[in-house]
Motif scaffolding. Structure first.
Motif, PDB file in Angstrom:
ATOM      1  N   MET B 165       0.937  -1.213  -0.007  1.00 12.85           N
ATOM      2  CA  MET B 165       0.112   0.104   0.147  1.00 12.85           C
ATOM      3  C   MET B 165       0.886   1.261   0.073  1.00 12.85           C
ATOM      4  O   MET B 165       0.446   2.492   0.136  1.00 12.85           O
ATOM      5  CB  MET B 165      -0.834   0.087   1.088  1.00 12.85           C
ATOM      6  N   LYS B 166       2.265   0.943  -0.390  1.00 19.42           N
ATOM      7  CA  LYS B 166       3.125   2.467  -0.155  1.00 19.42           C
ATOM      8  C   LYS B 166       3.080   3.188   0.830  1.00 19.42           C
ATOM      9  O   LYS B 166       2.901   4.360   0.862  1.00 19.42           O
ATOM     10  CB  LYS B 166       2.912   2.976  -1.459  1.00 19.42           C
ATOM     11  N   PRO B 167       3.199   2.468   2.029  1.00 21.66           N
ATOM     12  CA  PRO B 167       3.028   3.394   3.334  1.00 21.66           C
ATOM     13  C   PRO B 167       4.184   4.366   3.626  1.00 21.66           C
ATOM     14  O   PRO B 167       5.229   4.040   3.021  1.00 21.66           O
ATOM     15  CB  PRO B 167       2.824   2.514   4.444  1.00 21.66           C
ATOM     16  N   ASP B 168       4.238   5.297   4.247  1.00 23.36           N
ATOM     17  CA  ASP B 168       5.016   6.302   4.667  1.00 23.36           C
ATOM     18  C   ASP B 168       5.641   5.830   5.914  1.00 23.36           C
ATOM     19  O   ASP B 168       6.831   6.284   6.138  1.00 23.36           O
ATOM     20  CB  ASP B 168       4.644   7.617   4.733  1.00 23.36           C
ATOM     21  N   VAL B 169       4.964   5.179   6.771  1.00 23.83           N
ATOM     22  CA  VAL B 169       5.264   4.637   8.134  1.00 23.83           C
ATOM     23  C   VAL B 169       4.753   3.384   8.323  1.00 23.83           C
ATOM     24  O   VAL B 169       3.917   2.926   7.893  1.00 23.83           O
ATOM     25  CB  VAL B 169       4.773   5.656   9.178  1.00 23.83           C
ATOM     26  N   LEU B 170       5.863   2.393   8.802  1.00 21.69           N
ATOM     27  CA  LEU B 170       5.464   1.235   9.108  1.00 21.69           C
ATOM     28  C   LEU B 170       5.512   0.929  10.374  1.00 21.69           C
ATOM     29  O   LEU B 170       6.254   1.137  11.266  1.00 21.69           O
ATOM     30  CB  LEU B 170       6.660   0.166   8.458  1.00 21.69           C
ATOM     31  N   LEU B 171       4.050   0.477  10.867  1.00 24.58           N
ATOM     32  CA  LEU B 171       3.994   0.168  12.420  1.00 24.58           C
ATOM     33  C   LEU B 171       4.086  -1.188  12.528  1.00 24.58           C
ATOM     34  O   LEU B 171       3.359  -2.083  12.008  1.00 24.58           O
ATOM     35  CB  LEU B 171       2.698   0.724  12.845  1.00 24.58           C
ATOM     36  N   CYS B 172       4.923  -1.772  13.539  1.00 26.59           N
ATOM     37  CA  CYS B 172       5.166  -3.099  13.773  1.00 26.59           C
ATOM     38  C   CYS B 172       4.927  -3.588  15.126  1.00 26.59           C
ATOM     39  O   CYS B 172       5.473  -2.849  16.052  1.00 26.59           O
ATOM     40  CB  CYS B 172       6.460  -3.548  13.406  1.00 26.59           C
ATOM     41  N   ASP B 173       3.924  -4.309  15.247  1.00 25.69           N
ATOM     42  CA  ASP B 173       3.481  -4.770  16.501  1.00 25.69           C
ATOM     43  C   ASP B 173       3.971  -5.965  17.032  1.00 25.69           C
ATOM     44  O   ASP B 173       3.283  -7.060  16.669  1.00 25.69           O
ATOM     45  CB  ASP B 173       1.857  -4.662  16.865  1.00 25.69           C
ATOM     46  N   GLU B 174       5.129  -6.285  17.833  1.00 23.24           N
ATOM     47  CA  GLU B 174       5.887  -7.329  18.362  1.00 23.24           C
ATOM     48  C   GLU B 174       5.648  -8.206  17.112  1.00 23.24           C
ATOM     49  O   GLU B 174       5.199  -9.354  17.035  1.00 23.24           O
ATOM     50  CB  GLU B 174       4.929  -7.987  19.409  1.00 23.24           C
ATOM     51  N   PRO B 175       6.397  -8.057  16.234  1.00 21.13           N
ATOM     52  CA  PRO B 175       6.591  -8.680  14.758  1.00 21.13           C
ATOM     53  C   PRO B 175       7.186 -10.129  14.903  1.00 21.13           C
ATOM     54  O   PRO B 175       6.897 -11.081  14.052  1.00 21.13           O
ATOM     55  CB  PRO B 175       7.260  -8.073  13.905  1.00 21.13           C
ATOM     56  N   THR B 176       7.707 -10.298  15.870  1.00 18.73           N
ATOM     57  CA  THR B 176       8.553 -11.672  16.038  1.00 18.73           C
ATOM     58  C   THR B 176       8.149 -12.449  17.493  1.00 18.73           C
ATOM     59  O   THR B 176       8.429 -13.662  17.569  1.00 18.73           O
ATOM     60  CB  THR B 176      10.118 -11.444  16.095  1.00 18.73           C
ATOM     61  N   VAL B 204       6.991  -2.165  18.144  1.00 19.78           N
ATOM     62  CA  VAL B 204       7.176  -2.638  19.404  1.00 19.78           C
ATOM     63  C   VAL B 204       7.907  -4.135  19.693  1.00 19.78           C
ATOM     64  O   VAL B 204       7.704  -4.742  18.665  1.00 19.78           O
ATOM     65  CB  VAL B 204       5.568  -2.953  19.830  1.00 19.78           C
ATOM     66  N   THR B 205       8.985  -4.006  20.494  1.00 18.79           N
ATOM     67  CA  THR B 205       9.572  -5.447  20.205  1.00 18.79           C
ATOM     68  C   THR B 205      10.086  -5.860  21.560  1.00 18.79           C
ATOM     69  O   THR B 205      10.336  -5.105  22.749  1.00 18.79           O
ATOM     70  CB  THR B 205      10.602  -5.377  19.210  1.00 18.79           C
ATOM     71  N   HIS B 206      10.295  -7.072  21.729  1.00 19.56           N
ATOM     72  CA  HIS B 206      11.007  -7.698  22.815  1.00 19.56           C
ATOM     73  C   HIS B 206      12.647  -8.087  22.508  1.00 19.56           C
ATOM     74  O   HIS B 206      13.214  -8.545  23.321  1.00 19.56           O
ATOM     75  CB  HIS B 206      10.197  -8.919  23.686  1.00 19.56           C
ATOM     76  N   GLU B 207      12.936  -7.785  21.360  1.00 21.03           N
ATOM     77  CA  GLU B 207      14.199  -8.252  20.914  1.00 21.03           C
ATOM     78  C   GLU B 207      15.280  -7.128  21.178  1.00 21.03           C
ATOM     79  O   GLU B 207      15.464  -6.280  20.380  1.00 21.03           O
ATOM     80  CB  GLU B 207      13.999  -8.450  19.233  1.00 21.03           C
ATOM     81  N   MET B 208      15.828  -7.022  22.379  1.00 23.13           N
ATOM     82  CA  MET B 208      16.889  -6.062  22.732  1.00 23.13           C
ATOM     83  C   MET B 208      17.736  -5.841  21.821  1.00 23.13           C
ATOM     84  O   MET B 208      18.127  -4.671  21.420  1.00 23.13           O
ATOM     85  CB  MET B 208      17.064  -6.240  24.178  1.00 23.13           C
ATOM     86  N   ALA B 209      18.537  -6.956  21.656  1.00 25.57           N
ATOM     87  CA  ALA B 209      19.770  -6.669  20.532  1.00 25.57           C
ATOM     88  C   ALA B 209      19.298  -6.113  19.169  1.00 25.57           C
ATOM     89  O   ALA B 209      19.921  -4.976  18.792  1.00 25.57           O
ATOM     90  CB  ALA B 209      20.221  -8.177  20.398  1.00 25.57           C
ATOM     91  N   PHE B 210      18.130  -6.452  18.757  1.00 24.94           N
ATOM     92  CA  PHE B 210      17.664  -5.959  17.409  1.00 24.94           C
ATOM     93  C   PHE B 210      17.286  -4.336  17.732  1.00 24.94           C
ATOM     94  O   PHE B 210      17.752  -3.496  17.026  1.00 24.94           O
ATOM     95  CB  PHE B 210      16.514  -6.912  16.969  1.00 24.94           C
ATOM     96  N   ALA B 211      16.600  -3.943  18.768  1.00 27.17           N
ATOM     97  CA  ALA B 211      16.219  -2.907  18.902  1.00 27.17           C
ATOM     98  C   ALA B 211      17.477  -1.847  18.862  1.00 27.17           C
ATOM     99  O   ALA B 211      17.390  -0.850  18.632  1.00 27.17           O
ATOM    100  CB  ALA B 211      15.210  -2.774  20.313  1.00 27.17           C
ATOM    101  N   LYS B 212      18.477  -2.419  20.008  1.00 24.45           N
ATOM    102  CA  LYS B 212      19.762  -1.528  19.873  1.00 24.45           C
ATOM    103  C   LYS B 212      20.265  -1.476  18.517  1.00 24.45           C
ATOM    104  O   LYS B 212      20.991  -0.424  18.394  1.00 24.45           O
ATOM    105  CB  LYS B 212      20.608  -2.275  20.879  1.00 24.45           C
TER     106      LYS B 212
END
Lengths: 213, 252
Positions: B165-176, B204-212
């Motif tokens: 849908m060609k968004p300008d912003v991607l919202l990811c709710d705990e994708p993993t 939104v994530t619980h993957e700390m290493a990824f977040a960092k």
């Protein structure tokens, strides 16, 4: 043998009415019940309540009584319907009540994530229903819908009471004339063939939609 | 450019404060990650941006225009539906449980909204969908149904679907969060590629290493409040917040 062929031919002539009534009922009640089911699920409370009362009345009283009511009862108020119109109307009203509840259960069984994904993709209510929710819901309701279709084929025999000539009535006529059991056996076989056709059709549909399971 | 702005956003579930005076800005090309314990309001925050959750009061703007604005007394500012739809189209969303359409193939999942919602020509939408599938490495799965692919693959399809849908912003709710550990990597690397291409993302994530690793900014939430908002180093080493240290320590 000749007797059997002649009798079968005569009974089959009543079959036309049975099939016609089935077709009218399905064509009328399937779209109506989907619409009503959507009304119950996403319409205002009052609509949901009204449709609930409708289902309560038409599922809670005999189809035979409803047929009497619409054919004979309404004529008291000056509304006299032709037998086929009365039968078609009664069957549509009755079957819609059942099918509405079946479709409602199907729609409500769809995961809320499907609505959220549709909304996140900016689909409208109708787009969501038509493209995403209903196709999945209708698939899930195939088994109970098959039950209804089988019952419908057999229920059409009730129209005898308003003087219509369906296949069972033809069989009864032959029986009265000849006092032999053959016409009933033939009628039973014809019903079995018709219901087998219904079962086969639904099985095919289920198989076709199984691809995504 | 300012892509998303939340001003004094509040929301309660019964008596629980899901969101408490949230003020947040996400700028173009920025990757912002939200971390925090369960029930801290992270998902609610994300979901309120595209109106999957209704807020009680506050203002949410997308690219400078309001999609919802409610004062403290609960009075809604009127915003016409066309504007809301136009602004919402700038947002794409990836869900924890993928929420792919099970009755449609992978390709159909991606093509559906562009054709139905945006009235794109089918051939063009398909062509673009195939490119997206190539990007997430799933070209060979285009005709599979979601039930026939793995969780990681499903999530990559879901990402492609959102991008369709060609968004300008991607919202990811705990994708993993719903994935088996061995499947997490493929989804994270897909998201990382997007981040490298300067896709604006709120994750939104619980993957700390990824977040960092991918975040320009890290936000820590607890009990509906934003306790910290800064670079990953600032937030994770923040001595002022015992709650943050306590939370982070569980991941090391």
């Amino acid at each position: 043998m000749e007797y059997i062929i002649a009798t079968t031919g005569y009974i089959l002539s009543g079959c036309g009415l049975t099939l016609k009534l089935c077709a009218v009922t399905i064509l009328g009640s399937v779209p109506l019940s989907i619409l009503f089911a959507l009304g119950r699920v996403s319409g205002p409370k009052l609509l949901d309540k009204s449709l609930g009362i409708y289902a309560w009345i038409f599922r809670g009283t005999p189809l035979l009584l409803q047929l009497f009511f619409i054919y004979y009862g309404l004529s008291i108020f000056g509304i006299s319907l032709k037998p086929f119109t009365a039968a078609g109307l009664t069957f549509i009203i009755n079957y819609t009540a059942y099918m509405m509840e079946i479709f409602r259960s199907g729609i409500q069984s769809i995961d809320k994530g499907q609505y959220e994904a549709s909304k996140a993709l900016n689909m409208s209510y109708w787009q969501t229903m038509r493209r995403i929710i209903l196709p999945q819901a209708l698939k899930r309701t195939l088994p109970p819908s098959c039950n209804e279709a089988i019952t419908l084929v057999k229920d059409t025999a009730l129209v005898i009471v308003i003087g219509m000539g369906d296949l069972l009535r033809s069989a009864k006529e032959v029986f009265t004339r000849d006092f032999r059991i053959t016409p009933f056996v033939i009628a039973a076989l014809i019903y079995l063939i018709m219901t087998s056709g219904v079962i086969g059709l639904f099985r095919k549909l289920e198989k076709k939609l199984e691809v995504y399971d | 450019m300012n892509m998303i702005r939340l001003t004094d956003v509040n929301k309660k579930f019964g008596t629980v404060n899901a969101l408490c005076n949230i003020n947040l800005e996400v700028n173009e090309g920025e990757v912002v990650t939200i971390i925090g314990p369960s029930g801290s309001g992270k998902s609610t925050l994300l979901r309120s941006i595209n109106q999957l959750e209704k807020i009680d009061c506050g203002k949410i703007e997308i690219e400078g225009e309001a999609v919802v604005s409610i004062d403290e007394k609960g009075k809604h500012e009127h915003i016409n539906k066309k504007q809301i739809l136009r602004l919402n189209k700038k947002l794409g969303m990836v869900f924890q449980h993928f929420n792919l359409f099970p009755h449609k193939t992978v390709l159909e999942n991606i093509v559906e909204a562009p054709v139905i919602v945006n009235r794109e020509k089918k051939e063009e939408a398909v062509e673009r969908a195939l490119k997206l599938l190539e990007k997430v490495g799933l070209t060979d799965k285009k005709d599979s149904y979601p039930s026939h692919i793995s969780g990681g693959q499903k999530q990559r399809v879901a990402i492609a679907r959102a991008l369709g849908m060609k968004p300008d912003v991607l919202l990811c709710d705990e994708p993993t969060s719903a994935l088996d550990p061995e499947l997490v990597g493929e989804v994270l690397s897909t998201l990382k590629k997007l981040a490298e291409n300067r896709m604006t993302m709120l994750v939104v994530t619980h993957e700390m290493a990824f977040a960092k690793e991918i975040s320009d900014r890290l936000i820590f939430m607890d009990e509906g409040r934003i306790l910290a908002d800064g670079t990953p180093e600032e937030v994770l080493n923040d001595p002022d917040h015992p709650r943050i240290r306590e939370f982070v320590s569980k991941f090391i």
